[in-house]
Scaffold this motif. Structure first.
Motif, PDB file in Angstrom:
ATOM      1  N   UNK A  27       0.729  -1.495  -0.023  1.00 41.34           N
ATOM      2  CA  UNK A  27      -0.020  -0.022  -0.043  1.00 41.34           C
ATOM      3  C   UNK A  27       0.732   1.133   0.055  1.00 41.34           C
ATOM      4  N   UNK A  28       1.839   1.276   0.702  1.00 42.12           N
ATOM      5  CA  UNK A  28       2.871   2.398   0.704  1.00 42.12           C
ATOM      6  C   UNK A  28       3.344   2.649  -0.585  1.00 42.12           C
ATOM      7  N   UNK A  29       3.833   1.573  -1.190  1.00 42.62           N
ATOM      8  CA  UNK A  29       4.256   1.668  -2.599  1.00 42.62           C
ATOM      9  C   UNK A  29       3.167   2.243  -3.644  1.00 42.62           C
ATOM     10  N   UNK A  30       2.147   1.811  -3.466  1.00 43.77           N
ATOM     11  CA  UNK A  30       0.652   2.416  -4.402  1.00 43.77           C
ATOM     12  C   UNK A  30       0.604   3.875  -3.976  1.00 43.77           C
ATOM     13  N   UNK A  31       0.914   4.364  -2.792  1.00 36.00           N
ATOM     14  CA  UNK A  31       0.632   5.614  -2.401  1.00 36.00           C
ATOM     15  C   UNK A  31       2.067   6.740  -2.621  1.00 36.00           C
ATOM     16  N   UNK A  32       2.808   5.921  -3.228  1.00 33.98           N
ATOM     17  CA  UNK A  32       4.005   6.557  -3.619  1.00 33.98           C
ATOM     18  C   UNK A  32       5.314   6.720  -2.587  1.00 33.98           C
ATOM     19  N   UNK A  33       5.195   5.730  -1.730  1.00 33.60           N
ATOM     20  CA  UNK A  33       6.167   5.503  -0.685  1.00 33.60           C
ATOM     21  C   UNK A  33       6.492   4.187  -0.471  1.00 33.60           C
ATOM     22  N   UNK A  34       7.120   3.938   0.911  1.00 31.58           N
ATOM     23  CA  UNK A  34       7.692   2.822   0.962  1.00 31.58           C
ATOM     24  C   UNK A  34       7.852   2.392   2.602  1.00 31.58           C
ATOM     25  N   UNK A  35       8.043   1.140   2.854  1.00 34.38           N
ATOM     26  CA  UNK A  35       8.384   0.732   4.275  1.00 34.38           C
ATOM     27  C   UNK A  35       9.574   0.155   4.323  1.00 34.38           C
ATOM     28  N   UNK A  36      10.377   0.608   5.366  1.00 30.99           N
ATOM     29  CA  UNK A  36      11.714   0.112   5.702  1.00 30.99           C
ATOM     30  C   UNK A  36      11.720  -0.259   7.234  1.00 30.99           C
ATOM     31  N   UNK A  37      12.696  -1.214   7.593  1.00 28.79           N
ATOM     32  CA  UNK A  37      12.871  -1.623   9.082  1.00 28.79           C
ATOM     33  C   UNK A  37      14.108  -1.897   9.566  1.00 28.79           C
ATOM     34  N   UNK A  38      14.323  -1.326  10.679  1.00 27.51           N
ATOM     35  CA  UNK A  38      15.575  -1.788  11.493  1.00 27.51           C
ATOM     36  C   UNK A  38      15.047  -2.260  12.903  1.00 27.51           C
ATOM     37  N   UNK A  39      16.028  -3.325  13.044  1.00 23.43           N
ATOM     38  CA  UNK A  39      15.635  -4.048  14.525  1.00 23.43           C
ATOM     39  C   UNK A  39      16.946  -4.604  15.281  1.00 23.43           C
ATOM     40  N   UNK A  40      16.866  -4.756  16.392  1.00 25.52           N
ATOM     41  CA  UNK A  40      17.927  -5.451  17.265  1.00 25.52           C
ATOM     42  C   UNK A  40      17.102  -6.512  18.023  1.00 25.52           C
ATOM     43  N   UNK A  41      17.571  -7.784  17.763  1.00 27.76           N
ATOM     44  CA  UNK A  41      16.965  -8.854  18.270  1.00 27.76           C
ATOM     45  C   UNK A  41      16.911  -8.702  19.776  1.00 27.76           C
ATOM     46  N   UNK A  42      15.588  -8.608  20.612  1.00 27.63           N
ATOM     47  CA  UNK A  42      15.561  -8.716  21.895  1.00 27.63           C
ATOM     48  C   UNK A  42      15.286  -7.329  22.353  1.00 27.63           C
ATOM     49  N   UNK A  43      15.523  -6.061  21.501  1.00 28.08           N
ATOM     50  CA  UNK A  43      15.375  -4.817  22.113  1.00 28.08           C
ATOM     51  C   UNK A  43      14.353  -4.119  21.257  1.00 28.08           C
ATOM     52  N   UNK A  44      13.381  -4.705  20.350  1.00 24.34           N
ATOM     53  CA  UNK A  44      12.497  -4.119  19.534  1.00 24.34           C
ATOM     54  C   UNK A  44      12.742  -3.715  18.169  1.00 24.34           C
ATOM     55  N   UNK A  45      11.588  -3.053  17.496  1.00 22.64           N
ATOM     56  CA  UNK A  45      11.908  -2.572  16.110  1.00 22.64           C
ATOM     57  C   UNK A  45      11.470  -1.406  16.114  1.00 22.64           C
ATOM     58  N   UNK A  46      11.806  -0.958  14.647  1.00 18.97           N
ATOM     59  CA  UNK A  46      11.661   0.605  14.183  1.00 18.97           C
ATOM     60  C   UNK A  46      11.207   0.444  12.637  1.00 18.97           C
ATOM     61  N   UNK A  47       9.771   0.655  12.327  1.00 15.45           N
ATOM     62  CA  UNK A  47       9.391   0.590  11.021  1.00 15.45           C
ATOM     63  C   UNK A  47       9.242   2.066  10.581  1.00 15.45           C
ATOM     64  N   UNK A  48       9.453   2.546   9.291  1.00 15.45           N
ATOM     65  CA  UNK A  48       9.343   3.591   8.809  1.00 15.45           C
ATOM     66  C   UNK A  48       8.443   3.720   7.521  1.00 15.45           C
ATOM     67  N   UNK A  49       7.396   4.183   7.536  1.00 20.17           N
ATOM     68  CA  UNK A  49       6.461   4.287   6.357  1.00 20.17           C
ATOM     69  C   UNK A  49       6.390   5.739   5.935  1.00 20.17           C
ATOM     70  N   UNK A  50       6.428   5.751   4.478  1.00 18.80           N
ATOM     71  CA  UNK A  50       6.346   6.877   3.930  1.00 18.80           C
ATOM     72  C   UNK A  50       5.460   7.087   2.788  1.00 18.80           C
ATOM     73  N   UNK A  51       4.649   8.064   2.480  1.00 22.11           N
ATOM     74  CA  UNK A  51       3.719   8.322   1.342  1.00 22.11           C
ATOM     75  C   UNK A  51       3.810   9.646   0.684  1.00 22.11           C
ATOM     76  N   UNK A  52       3.277   9.671  -0.508  1.00 19.97           N
ATOM     77  CA  UNK A  52       3.465  11.216  -0.915  1.00 19.97           C
ATOM     78  C   UNK A  52       2.351  12.178  -0.274  1.00 19.97           C
ATOM     79  N   UNK A  53       2.518  13.354  -0.502  1.00 20.88           N
ATOM     80  CA  UNK A  53       1.682  14.316   0.189  1.00 20.88           C
ATOM     81  C   UNK A  53       0.902  14.854  -1.069  1.00 20.88           C
ATOM     82  N   UNK A  54       1.295  14.704  -2.162  1.00 25.13           N
ATOM     83  CA  UNK A  54       0.576  15.437  -3.305  1.00 25.13           C
ATOM     84  C   UNK A  54       0.980  16.885  -3.292  1.00 25.13           C
ATOM     85  N   UNK A  55       0.590  17.812  -4.205  1.00 22.32           N
ATOM     86  CA  UNK A  55       0.886  19.062  -4.252  1.00 22.32           C
ATOM     87  C   UNK A  55       0.671  19.783  -3.199  1.00 22.32           C
TER      88      UNK A  55
END
Length: 752
Positions: free
Chosen positions: A535-563
């Motif tokens: 869905x993020x790609x359809x909306x002009x963005x993407x999803x990325x992830x970074x994580x350390x096992x046992x310490x949690x995850x961090x997801x970043x989702x982006x979308x285009x805002x339009x003009x």
């Protein structure tokens, strides 16, 4: 010019001298015959002899000059010419050679004279030459351009060519032969190189898998390679000199000749596909490249063709088409299965969730209330799974539709805080959503799909976090380079179980989770993240992830805002200081359902859904009548409807006059219905067909589709059939009642 003048002058002088000598010699005879005495006659003879002698000496001198001039001229010509002059006697022995022969044979003239030609030839060829020479002497005849090899003492084998004619004596007897010869070694070397090149070229052509041939202007074959011979099962001799009509079936020969004639009229190149086959052979699909070729004068001399067998390619294309059709058929079957599965799940879920709401509104005992709430929660979870399966199916098929409409990011933040904080609190987690920097007041995106992304990401963080907190940061990313668009970034961080690098590689694959043991521990289908990623790609963005096992995850989702022209940027401090956009309750639907004072026809085949929907409608104040299929619904909406009309063509193609309708669009029922609620999938007659029949009969009242099919195709089919609105099951009570109230308001305004 000088030699010519010299010869001309010498010739004139010679003639004068000859005339004078003859005159002086004949004078005494004339005097004696004239009667002069012997004395005078003798004296005259003596004088004539004395006078004639110098004259004769002069004649001899000039003759020698002429002979020397002719000899020098012949010598010059023989030295500069490539040919040498030869002569042999009646024994075949050389008796005369010009100087050029020394260069050709590599021997002095004295070494050559007296020898026979065959004595200078290789041993294996000398015997044949000797017998050929004897044959000429025995049966004299002229010959020309006879080629043979000689051995040069310095340069080895040399090629020579001689031409000659017999020398006859007065009795007609052959006394020898005289002629010219020349060294043709250079020409032979060129011819040999050309022959080797032609053999190499023919070998190359014979190794090619394509058939290659060339024809003259009349279409006769001049040459071909081994492939053509194999295809036609003919030898080269059986092909050369023949035409297409002698080698191929008539229908194919006509095609080939037609293209050849067109190319000869307009020289150049042509490429076309056809069939190829011998008269009695099997046919194959071929690609033919044909071009004209020219002679030394630049005139078109014929055609050369390269014919490539593309039967395998054609078969592969057919196989691909069949595979494509099979894949499309399988995809349609899958879509139909998913749609039917969705229908079969949604139909009972409508009753489960609907009656759960009814119970929750009326139960007072804590135990029963929690039981109903459990039913509601699990039913909602099952509905989420069904929706995820439908979404991933639509995404994979490229049929997921999104809309880009203006919406407030602050409203979305407030909605997420209101919705997800309840889930977080249920697990004892802290949920914090904050703005970082200025955000645009309005963006252009699909608000529902963006909410779905955030629900998946935040819900995923809550599910895999047992204690700690969930942080959501929203920030604006300005497109820094040319061509880059402005975006919103949603960063979701948790203090959960985290993931390893290997697990992170798998999380965006359908129906997988980072750890299979997590499925047993936390549950889930693994669809949420893959759907968010798509869905993020359809909306002009993407999803990325970074994580350390046992310490949690961090997801970043982006979308285009339009003009963002003329769009106000709002800082975090302004958003917190009483901005209405941050009020989670601002957009909440009113819990008080609207009152309905109307007659509604419910066309629904499921008994449970009949009871549920009719209960909700009657509780809101409506009068409800139920029909179990489309045909029954038509008959209730139009009491005088003839069931035979069920086989009428649809409203788009029928030319019959609409029956039983008044000018205001109402049917002639005693008490017309204000609204028709129409299910789509029913026995006897489906909803789409029933709506078509009603619209064909010029029924103008509002018809609202309520169906468990929620695919775009199902929605489009219902609207094309004539429905005014589409509501998906399970039925949302507030939306159902609000939609009905909206159409009732429109109808009342129209009547006024």
């Amino acid at each position: 010019m000088r030699p010519f003048k010299l010869r001309r002058r010498n010739t004139i002088i010679s003639r004068i001298v000859v005339i004078a000598a003859i005159t002086m010699a004949t004078t005494p005879v004339v005097l004696w015959l004239s009667g002069f005495d012997l004395y005078w006659t003798t004296a005259s003879a003596v004088v004539g002899m004395l006078v004639s002698l110098p004259v004769l000496l002069c004649l001899y001198y000039f003759s020698q000059l002429e002979l020397r001039s002719l000899s020098e001229r012949f010598h010059t010509v023989s030295e500069t010419a490539r040919e040498y002059v030869w002569e042999f006697d009646d024994q075949g022995q050389l008796v005369y050679l010009t100087d050029r022969a020394e260069h050709v044979f590599g021997l002095k003239l004295e070494e050559l004279l007296g020898q026979s030609m065959h004595e200078f030839m290789p041993e294996e060829e000398a015997f044949a030459m000797h017998h050929w020479t004897l044959g000429l002497l025995k049966n004299p005849k002229s010959f020309s351009e006879v080629e043979f090899r000689t051995i040069h003492p310095y340069s080895g084998i040399r090629w020579q060519q001689i031409s000659g004619e017999p020398i006859m004596d007065g009795s007609g007897k052959v006394t020898g032969y005289r002629g010219v010869g020349m060294d043709i070694t250079d020409r032979k070397l060129v011819e040999e190189a050309q022959r080797e090149n032609l053999e190499l070229l023919q070998t190359l052509l014979d190794t090619l898998p394509s058939a290659i041939f060339y024809k003259d202007l009349d279409g006769r074959y001049l040459g071909c390679n081994e492939t053509l011979m194999q295809w036609l099962d003919c030898s080269r001799e059986q092909i050369l000199g023949r035409t297409d009509h002698q080698l191929y079936p008539t229908d194919l020969a006509d095609i080939y000749r037609k293209y050849d004639q067109e190319l000869l009229i307009d020289p150049g190149r042509r490429r076309y596909e056809s069939e190829f086959g011998a008269v009695d052979g099997k046919r194959r699909d071929v690609l033919i490249h044909t071009a004209t070729f020219r002679n030394a004068q630049g005139h078109v001399a014929g055609l050369v063709s390269v014919v490539t067998d593309i039967s395998d390619r054609k078969q592969s294309e057919k196989d691909l088409i069949e595979a494509k059709h099979a894949a499309e058929s399988a995809s349609r079957a899958k879509d139909e299965f998913i749609a039917n599965m969705s229908h079969e799940f949604r139909t009972p879920l409508t009753a489960i969730l609907g009656f759960s709401d009814v119970l929750l509104e009326n139960l007072t005992e804590s135990e029963n209330f929690h039981a109903a709430k459990t039913i509601k929660r699990n039913g909602s979870h099952l509905l989420e799974i069904i929706n995820d399966i439908l979404d991933i199916t639509k995404i994979q098929a490229g049929k997921l539709q999104v809309e880009r409409i203006p919406c407030s990011p602050f409203r979305i933040i407030a909605d997420m805080m209101s919705l997800m904080s309840v889930r977080a609190e249920a697990k004892g987690l802290s949920l914090n959503i904050r703005q970082e920097g200025a955000l645009p007041e309005v963006i252009l995106t699909d608000m529902n799909r963006l909410r779905q992304i955030l629900v998946n990401l935040i819900g995923n963080a809550i599910k895999f976090t047992e204690n700690g907190r969930i942080d959501v940061i929203v920030r604006f990313l300005k497109g820094s380079e040319k061509g880059q668009t402005d975006k919103l970034e949603f960063e979701v961080s948790d203090t959960g179980i985290g993931m390893s690098s290997e697990q992170m590689e798998r999380i965006f694959k359908p129906f997988t989770q980072a750890d299979s043991s997590a499925t047993r521990r936390f549950g889930g289908t693994g669809l949420g993240l893959i759907i968010s990623h798509k869905l993020t790609r359809i909306l002009g963005g993407d999803v990325s992830v970074s994580s350390v096992l046992g310490k949690g995850c961090q997801f970043r989702a982006t979308i285009e805002t339009g003009p963002l022209e003329n769009v106000r940027m709002i800082e975090a401090k302004d958003a917190k200081n009483g901005r209405p956009e941050l009020s989670a309750n601002d957009d909440q639907d009113n819990d008080v359902p609207p009152k309905l004072d109307c007659r509604i026809l419910l066309v629904e085949d499921g008994p449970d859904n009949q009871r549920l929907i009719s209960f909700l409608l009657r509780k809101a104040g409506a009068t409800v009548e139920i029909a179990s299929n489309g045909l029954e619904g038509i008959q209730k909406a139009m009491p005088k409807y003839d069931s035979k009309d069920a086989d009428l063509p649809d409203r788009h193609n029928s030319e019959k006059d609409p029956p039983r309708v008044s000018v205001d669009g109402k049917t002639n029922a005693e008490e017309p219905f204000d609204i028709i609620l129409m299910d789509m999938q029913m026995p006897v007659m489906g909803g789409a067909q029933a709506v078509q029949r009603l619209r064909h009969a010029n029924y103008r009242g509002p018809i609202i589709c309520i169906s468990a099919h929620s695919t775009p195709d199902a929605i489009e089919m219902a609207l094309e059939a004539g429905c005014d609105e589409y509501l998906s099951k399970p039925i949302d009570k507030h939306r159902l009642l609000s939609t009905i109230a909206n159409y009732l308001t429109r109808s009342s305004v129209t009547k006024k």
